[in-house]
Design an enzyme around this catalytic site. Sequence first.
Site, PDB file in Angstrom:
ATOM      1  N   SER A 204       0.846  -1.183   0.000  1.00 29.82           N
ATOM      2  CA  SER A 204       0.000   0.000   0.000  1.00 29.82           C
ATOM      3  C   SER A 204       0.882   1.233   0.000  1.00 29.82           C
ATOM      4  CB  SER A 204      -0.919   0.018   1.222  1.00 29.82           C
ATOM      5  OG  SER A 204      -0.160   0.034   2.421  1.00 29.82           O
TER       6      SER A 204
ATOM      7  N   HIS B 113      -2.871   7.397  -4.263  1.00 26.70           N
ATOM      8  CA  HIS B 113      -2.939   6.231  -3.379  1.00 26.70           C
ATOM      9  C   HIS B 113      -3.077   4.991  -4.242  1.00 26.70           C
ATOM     10  CE1 HIS B 113      -5.899   3.232  -1.842  1.00 26.70           C
ATOM     11  NE2 HIS B 113      -5.012   3.148  -0.863  1.00 26.70           N
TER      12      HIS B 113
ATOM     13  N   ASN C 267      -3.027   0.396  -3.735  1.00 32.43           N
ATOM     14  CA  ASN C 267      -2.699  -0.806  -2.979  1.00 32.43           C
ATOM     15  C   ASN C 267      -3.123  -2.042  -3.757  1.00 32.43           C
ATOM     16  OD1 ASN C 267      -5.213  -2.250  -1.591  1.00 32.43           O
ATOM     17  ND2 ASN C 267      -5.629  -0.046  -1.616  1.00 32.43           N
ATOM     18  N   VAL C 268      -2.394  -3.105  -3.538  1.00 36.47           N
ATOM     19  CA  VAL C 268      -2.763  -4.419  -4.054  1.00 36.47           C
ATOM     20  C   VAL C 268      -2.581  -5.399  -2.901  1.00 36.47           C
ATOM     21  CG1 VAL C 268      -2.363  -4.072  -6.520  1.00 36.47           C
ATOM     22  CG2 VAL C 268      -0.441  -4.667  -5.052  1.00 36.47           C
TER      23      VAL C 268
ATOM     24  N   HIS D 173      -7.124   7.890 -16.278  1.00 37.98           N
ATOM     25  CA  HIS D 173      -8.183   6.915 -16.554  1.00 37.98           C
ATOM     26  C   HIS D 173      -7.903   6.094 -17.806  1.00 37.98           C
ATOM     27  CE1 HIS D 173     -11.256   7.465 -13.444  1.00 37.98           C
ATOM     28  NE2 HIS D 173     -10.761   8.695 -13.338  1.00 37.98           N
TER      29      HIS D 173
ATOM     30  N   HIS E 186     -20.494  11.869   4.628  1.00 34.28           N
ATOM     31  CA  HIS E 186     -20.915  12.950   5.516  1.00 34.28           C
ATOM     32  C   HIS E 186     -20.799  14.318   4.853  1.00 34.28           C
ATOM     33  CE1 HIS E 186     -16.565  12.504   6.118  1.00 34.28           C
ATOM     34  NE2 HIS E 186     -16.530  13.752   6.550  1.00 34.28           N
TER      35      HIS E 186
END
Length: 304
Positions: free
Chosen positions: A94, A108, A110-111, A147, A177
């Site tokens: 990560s 960011h 992560n795998v 993308h 929120h």
Amino acid sequence: MSQINVEQVISYLKSLQNDICRQLETQEPTEKFKKDTWDREEGGGGESRVLTNGQTFEQAGVNFSHVMGATLPPSATAARPELTGRRFEAMGVSLVIHPNNPYVPTSHANVRFFIAFKEGEDPIWWFGGGFDLTPYYGNETDCIHWHQTAKDLCDPFGDDKYPKYKEWCDKYFHLKHRDEARGIGGLFFDDLNEDGFDDSFDFMKAVGNGFIDAYLPIVKARKDTEFDDRHRQFQLYRRGRYVEFNLVYDRGTHFGLQSGGRTESILMSMPPLVRWEYCYSPDENSEEAKLYSQYLPIRNWLSN
């Protein structure tokens, strides 16, 4: 079904950590990642690598972890009651990168791989991961590149993968929120096992390897953009959204803390400096306002 090979996953994850750190260091004339190995009392451990106060990166952290235990924390069993009473192994890489220049987005990725065992029963396993981008000052070219890279790595695995995992990312990195996206998204996948171990592992590797292809060109293009204190203050304000998401919603943060993971490594994702401002609202038609009106709303970045 192809045979599960945990050691192969561990070997790949360690090599991925090495490669990402090496690639990021190409953007720093002097600073290097510092290594910090750690052990977990219940089983396993990892290696955290952190670069701080660089010319390009204010803080960049790339973690490898491989932990194991006899029981799973509530964050894992609440949604998956079939995991109750199983011993487990969880491993992954990560990373979170907080740049100095406000025109370079935070990123960011992560795998990860998870497997749970119970005597007399088949193991339960899956892969997960993804990457997402959090700009402060949006740039259409960067968003399209991000993308497009995500779609290109997904396409060999099926036409459905990119739209499915982009949508999942848009929904996951949403601050309920505030009814606001954390950034412009990317890919998010979890519970991946239906294609068998080999194909699922190949997809996870494609995502891990694709991160640098997606992010490094943006860093190179924006790191020398001129900025002033106004831009810096907005960057620090928007970093607050990153903190809110990670502490309130992020599954990895919750799992790590509840499973007795190393707190310093888990919270390495936090920005080194951040600020909040009561009832902030950007000036109309400003660069800051465009982030809210043009970049944070969910879009199909590849529609043209």
